[in-house]
Design a protein around this motif. Structure first.
Motif, PDB file in Angstrom:
ATOM      1  N   LEU A 112      46.368  36.038  38.810  1.00 35.88           N
ATOM      2  CA  LEU A 112      47.384  37.090  38.864  1.00 35.88           C
ATOM      3  C   LEU A 112      46.956  38.304  38.038  1.00 35.88           C
ATOM      4  CD1 LEU A 112      50.595  34.886  38.546  1.00 35.88           C
ATOM      5  CD2 LEU A 112      49.830  36.108  40.588  1.00 35.88           C
ATOM      6  N   GLU A 113      46.365  38.065  36.891  1.00 35.59           N
ATOM      7  CA  GLU A 113      45.872  39.175  36.077  1.00 35.59           C
ATOM      8  C   GLU A 113      44.765  39.937  36.793  1.00 35.59           C
ATOM      9  OE1 GLU A 113      46.885  40.535  33.347  1.00 35.59           O
ATOM     10  OE2 GLU A 113      48.528  39.132  33.046  1.00 35.59           O
ATOM     11  N   ARG A 114      43.994  39.232  37.581  1.00 41.03           N
ATOM     12  CA  ARG A 114      42.922  39.879  38.341  1.00 41.03           C
ATOM     13  C   ARG A 114      43.497  40.720  39.480  1.00 41.03           C
ATOM     14  NH1 ARG A 114      40.462  35.600  39.080  1.00 41.03           N
ATOM     15  NH2 ARG A 114      40.809  35.106  41.273  1.00 41.03           N
ATOM     16  N   PHE A 115      44.525  40.207  40.158  1.00 44.34           N
ATOM     17  CA  PHE A 115      45.088  40.912  41.315  1.00 44.34           C
ATOM     18  C   PHE A 115      46.101  41.988  40.906  1.00 44.34           C
ATOM     19  CE2 PHE A 115      44.281  36.612  43.415  1.00 44.34           C
ATOM     20  CZ  PHE A 115      43.086  37.022  43.969  1.00 44.34           C
ATOM     21  N   ARG A 116      46.861  41.760  39.834  1.00 39.60           N
ATOM     22  CA  ARG A 116      47.858  42.701  39.321  1.00 39.60           C
ATOM     23  C   ARG A 116      48.820  43.194  40.406  1.00 39.60           C
ATOM     24  NH1 ARG A 116      48.191  42.687  33.895  1.00 39.60           N
ATOM     25  NH2 ARG A 116      48.950  44.834  33.930  1.00 39.60           N
ATOM     26  N   PRO A 117      49.520  42.292  41.102  1.00 40.37           N
ATOM     27  CA  PRO A 117      50.421  42.725  42.177  1.00 40.37           C
ATOM     28  C   PRO A 117      51.722  43.322  41.646  1.00 40.37           C
ATOM     29  CG  PRO A 117      50.601  40.365  41.869  1.00 40.37           C
ATOM     30  CD  PRO A 117      49.501  40.821  40.953  1.00 40.37           C
ATOM     31  N   ASP A 118      52.310  44.189  42.441  1.00 38.48           N
ATOM     32  CA  ASP A 118      53.653  44.693  42.186  1.00 38.48           C
ATOM     33  C   ASP A 118      54.706  43.814  42.858  1.00 38.48           C
ATOM     34  OD1 ASP A 118      52.835  47.252  40.867  1.00 38.48           O
ATOM     35  OD2 ASP A 118      51.921  47.584  42.830  1.00 38.48           O
ATOM     36  N   MET A 156      51.163  53.360  46.594  1.00 40.52           N
ATOM     37  CA  MET A 156      51.327  52.184  47.450  1.00 40.52           C
ATOM     38  C   MET A 156      51.389  50.921  46.589  1.00 40.52           C
ATOM     39  SD  MET A 156      51.305  52.995  50.742  1.00 40.52           S
ATOM     40  CE  MET A 156      50.486  51.769  51.777  1.00 40.52           C
ATOM     41  N   PRO A 157      52.431  50.107  46.750  1.00 41.90           N
ATOM     42  CA  PRO A 157      52.518  48.883  45.948  1.00 41.90           C
ATOM     43  C   PRO A 157      51.439  47.882  46.357  1.00 41.90           C
ATOM     44  CG  PRO A 157      54.204  48.897  47.644  1.00 41.90           C
ATOM     45  CD  PRO A 157      53.562  50.253  47.673  1.00 41.90           C
ATOM     46  N   ARG A 158      51.012  47.101  45.394  1.00 38.07           N
ATOM     47  CA  ARG A 158      50.065  46.015  45.658  1.00 38.07           C
ATOM     48  C   ARG A 158      50.880  44.755  45.964  1.00 38.07           C
ATOM     49  NH1 ARG A 158      44.858  46.567  43.891  1.00 38.07           N
ATOM     50  NH2 ARG A 158      44.712  44.421  43.151  1.00 38.07           N
ATOM     51  N   ILE A 159      50.694  44.200  47.163  1.00 39.39           N
ATOM     52  CA  ILE A 159      51.490  43.057  47.614  1.00 39.39           C
ATOM     53  C   ILE A 159      50.571  41.843  47.747  1.00 39.39           C
ATOM     54  CG2 ILE A 159      53.022  42.151  49.398  1.00 39.39           C
ATOM     55  CD1 ILE A 159      53.628  45.056  50.195  1.00 39.39           C
ATOM     56  N   LEU A 160      50.815  40.832  46.935  1.00 38.01           N
ATOM     57  CA  LEU A 160      50.038  39.595  46.977  1.00 38.01           C
ATOM     58  C   LEU A 160      50.725  38.587  47.879  1.00 38.01           C
ATOM     59  CD1 LEU A 160      47.824  37.642  45.882  1.00 38.01           C
ATOM     60  CD2 LEU A 160      49.443  37.077  44.034  1.00 38.01           C
ATOM     61  N   ILE A 161      49.994  38.053  48.850  1.00 33.89           N
ATOM     62  CA  ILE A 161      50.500  36.991  49.721  1.00 33.89           C
ATOM     63  C   ILE A 161      49.714  35.724  49.414  1.00 33.89           C
ATOM     64  CG2 ILE A 161      50.856  36.216  52.100  1.00 33.89           C
ATOM     65  CD1 ILE A 161      50.762  39.169  52.941  1.00 33.89           C
ATOM     66  N   THR A 162      50.405  34.653  49.062  1.00 29.91           N
ATOM     67  CA  THR A 162      49.756  33.352  48.906  1.00 29.91           C
ATOM     68  C   THR A 162      49.753  32.642  50.263  1.00 29.91           C
ATOM     69  OG1 THR A 162      51.791  32.123  48.432  1.00 29.91           O
ATOM     70  CG2 THR A 162      50.697  33.209  46.568  1.00 29.91           C
ATOM     71  N   GLY A 163      48.877  31.668  50.418  1.00 32.38           N
ATOM     72  CA  GLY A 163      48.896  30.870  51.645  1.00 32.38           C
ATOM     73  C   GLY A 163      48.810  31.687  52.911  1.00 32.38           C
ATOM     74  N   GLN A 221      41.051  31.667  46.999  1.00 40.94           N
ATOM     75  CA  GLN A 221      41.273  32.724  46.011  1.00 40.94           C
ATOM     76  C   GLN A 221      42.395  32.407  45.023  1.00 40.94           C
ATOM     77  OE1 GLN A 221      41.706  33.747  49.466  1.00 40.94           O
ATOM     78  NE2 GLN A 221      39.511  34.085  49.723  1.00 40.94           N
ATOM     79  N   LEU A 222      43.384  31.620  45.472  1.00 37.07           N
ATOM     80  CA  LEU A 222      44.535  31.303  44.621  1.00 37.07           C
ATOM     81  C   LEU A 222      45.083  29.941  45.025  1.00 37.07           C
ATOM     82  CD1 LEU A 222      46.534  32.045  42.439  1.00 37.07           C
ATOM     83  CD2 LEU A 222      47.827  33.380  44.109  1.00 37.07           C
ATOM     84  N   ASP A 223      44.651  28.919  44.309  1.00 36.57           N
ATOM     85  CA  ASP A 223      45.054  27.544  44.582  1.00 36.57           C
ATOM     86  C   ASP A 223      46.233  27.204  43.675  1.00 36.57           C
ATOM     87  OD1 ASP A 223      45.383  24.843  44.943  1.00 36.57           O
ATOM     88  OD2 ASP A 223      43.266  24.338  44.710  1.00 36.57           O
ATOM     89  N   ALA A 245      55.660  37.447  37.044  1.00 31.41           N
ATOM     90  CA  ALA A 245      56.392  38.553  37.659  1.00 31.41           C
ATOM     91  C   ALA A 245      57.369  39.176  36.665  1.00 31.41           C
ATOM     92  CB  ALA A 245      57.132  38.073  38.907  1.00 31.41           C
ATOM     93  N   ALA A 246      58.066  38.338  35.905  1.00 30.17           N
ATOM     94  CA  ALA A 246      59.031  38.843  34.931  1.00 30.17           C
ATOM     95  C   ALA A 246      58.342  39.676  33.853  1.00 30.17           C
ATOM     96  CB  ALA A 246      59.784  37.687  34.295  1.00 30.17           C
ATOM     97  N   GLY A 247      57.156  39.247  33.444  1.00 32.71           N
ATOM     98  CA  GLY A 247      56.437  39.960  32.403  1.00 32.71           C
ATOM     99  C   GLY A 247      55.779  41.232  32.871  1.00 32.71           C
ATOM    100  N   HIS A 248      55.689  41.431  34.198  1.00 31.21           N
ATOM    101  CA  HIS A 248      55.000  42.609  34.736  1.00 31.21           C
ATOM    102  C   HIS A 248      55.898  43.425  35.674  1.00 31.21           C
ATOM    103  CE1 HIS A 248      51.792  39.967  33.330  1.00 31.21           C
ATOM    104  NE2 HIS A 248      51.038  41.037  33.225  1.00 31.21           N
ATOM    105  N   ARG A 249      57.208  43.184  35.606  1.00 31.10           N
ATOM    106  CA  ARG A 249      58.193  43.919  36.400  1.00 31.10           C
ATOM    107  C   ARG A 249      57.847  43.888  37.893  1.00 31.10           C
ATOM    108  NH1 ARG A 249      59.577  49.295  32.708  1.00 31.10           N
ATOM    109  NH2 ARG A 249      60.261  48.136  30.861  1.00 31.10           N
ATOM    110  N   ALA A 250      57.465  42.726  38.362  1.00 33.29           N
ATOM    111  CA  ALA A 250      57.125  42.540  39.774  1.00 33.29           C
ATOM    112  C   ALA A 250      58.242  41.773  40.475  1.00 33.29           C
ATOM    113  CB  ALA A 250      55.807  41.784  39.909  1.00 33.29           C
TER     114      ALA A 250
END
Length: 306
Positions: free
Chosen positions: A48-54, A1-8, A34-36, A90-95
């Motif tokens: 972002l390093e803590r959440f590690r989203p895909d 299951m991909p990890r999906i980060l939603i801001t706001g 959590q993410l300002d 995202a570019a550095g982590h293929r997200a």
């Protein structure tokens, strides 16, 4: 299951994204606690390093259009610098990065709907910040979706629709601008289309059609036409009004001056979205009807209690 980060996630679109994206992966729904996005790049990168989203979905934005005229630096931090940080990570982590923008990136002239490849020429600090955010995303990662929307509203959060419902119950006369033309976009529909696009991406990342797309419902109206329609519908659904929706007065923008210039033409051409993904545009009225159906029981109960 991909990890999906939603801001706001407590905003209009963010709130609906939590619902629409839930079946697609492990959600990380964040707000400013959590993410300002107004913080430094280092702080954002640490999160972002803590959440590690895909997948990063970024509806968070500085949306105080008039306040931005006197505080452009704050708007630039959230709307321009932060998307660049998200895109670089995202570019550095293929997200994948999904980022939302606005018709305010254009100059608001003419009468034809704006296409994705039209030249940008924002007329306000807010518009400049959103234009710069788009450019940062494109510069930092090819794996992006930029979705330009207009006149967003929903059952959650503050917006024009909710303001008009309140004023319709309180005032016997109302003046609304009638020379700005666009299409009110439901936050729920924006979120549902986003979910469909992410499904397509997950099915075939290598063949996915990344890029910039316009995302607006079908049809067009003025703010005056929008107000008249929603109040007529509200009255038909039983909301007691103090004014007659037929008697709302249309006025030119010059009679309602604001610090930030509003686009006269907010029309967005969505042919590219339809031709690429087969996504059709519902009439803007359908989204208004759906939100009214959600809001009016609560509105009527509140009126009864009073």
């Amino acid at each position: 299951m991909p990890r999906i980060l939603i801001t706001g996630s407590n905003g209009q679109v963010g709130h609906e994204l939590v619902r629409s994206l839930a079946p697609l992966g492990e959600l990380i729904a964040t707000d400013r606690r959590q993410l300002d996005l107004g913080q430094s790049p280092a702080v954002i990168e640490e999160a972002l390093e803590r959440f590690r989203p895909d997948i990063i979905v970024n509806p968070a934005a500085y949306t105080a259009v008039d306040r931005a005229e006197g505080d452009e630096a704050a708007a630039m931090a959230v709307n321009a610098a932060a998307p660049g940080v998200l895109a670089r990570w995202a570019a550095g982590h293929r997200a994948l990065l999904v980022h939302y923008s606005t018709d305010y990136v254009f100059d608001g002239g003419g009468q034809r709907p704006w296409r994705e490849d039209d030249a940008t020429a924002p007329q306000s600090a807010y518009g400049r910040s959103k234009r710069d955010g788009e450019e940062a995303v494109r510069r930092e990662t090819p794996s992006h979706l930029i979705l330009r929307t207009s006149w967003v509203f929903g059952a959650h959060g503050g917006n024009f629709l909710k303001t008009m419902l309140k004023l319709g119950q309180e005032r016997t006369a109302l003046k609304v601008v009638d020379d700005q033309i666009g299409a009110p976009a439901s936050a729920a529909w924006i979120a549902d289309v986003t979910a469909e696009l992410i499904r397509r991406y997950l099915a075939s990342p290598a063949g996915f059609a990344y890029g910039t797309y316009h995302l607006a419902p079908g049809g067009e109206t003025s703010w005056h036409g929008y107000a008249a329609y929603l109040l007529k519908r509200a009255a038909a659904l039983g909301l007691p009004l103090a004014l007659d929706p037929e008697r709302i007065e249309g006025i030119p923008s010059s009679e309602y001056p604001l610090p930030a210039k509003r686009p006269a033409n907010s029309r967005l051409c969505c042919d590219k979205l339809r031709q690429t993904f087969g996504i059709e545009q519902p009439a803007w009225q359908a989204g208004v009807d759906q939100v009214l159906a959600q809001l009016l029981p609560a509105e009527n109960n509140h009126a009864t209690r009073r």
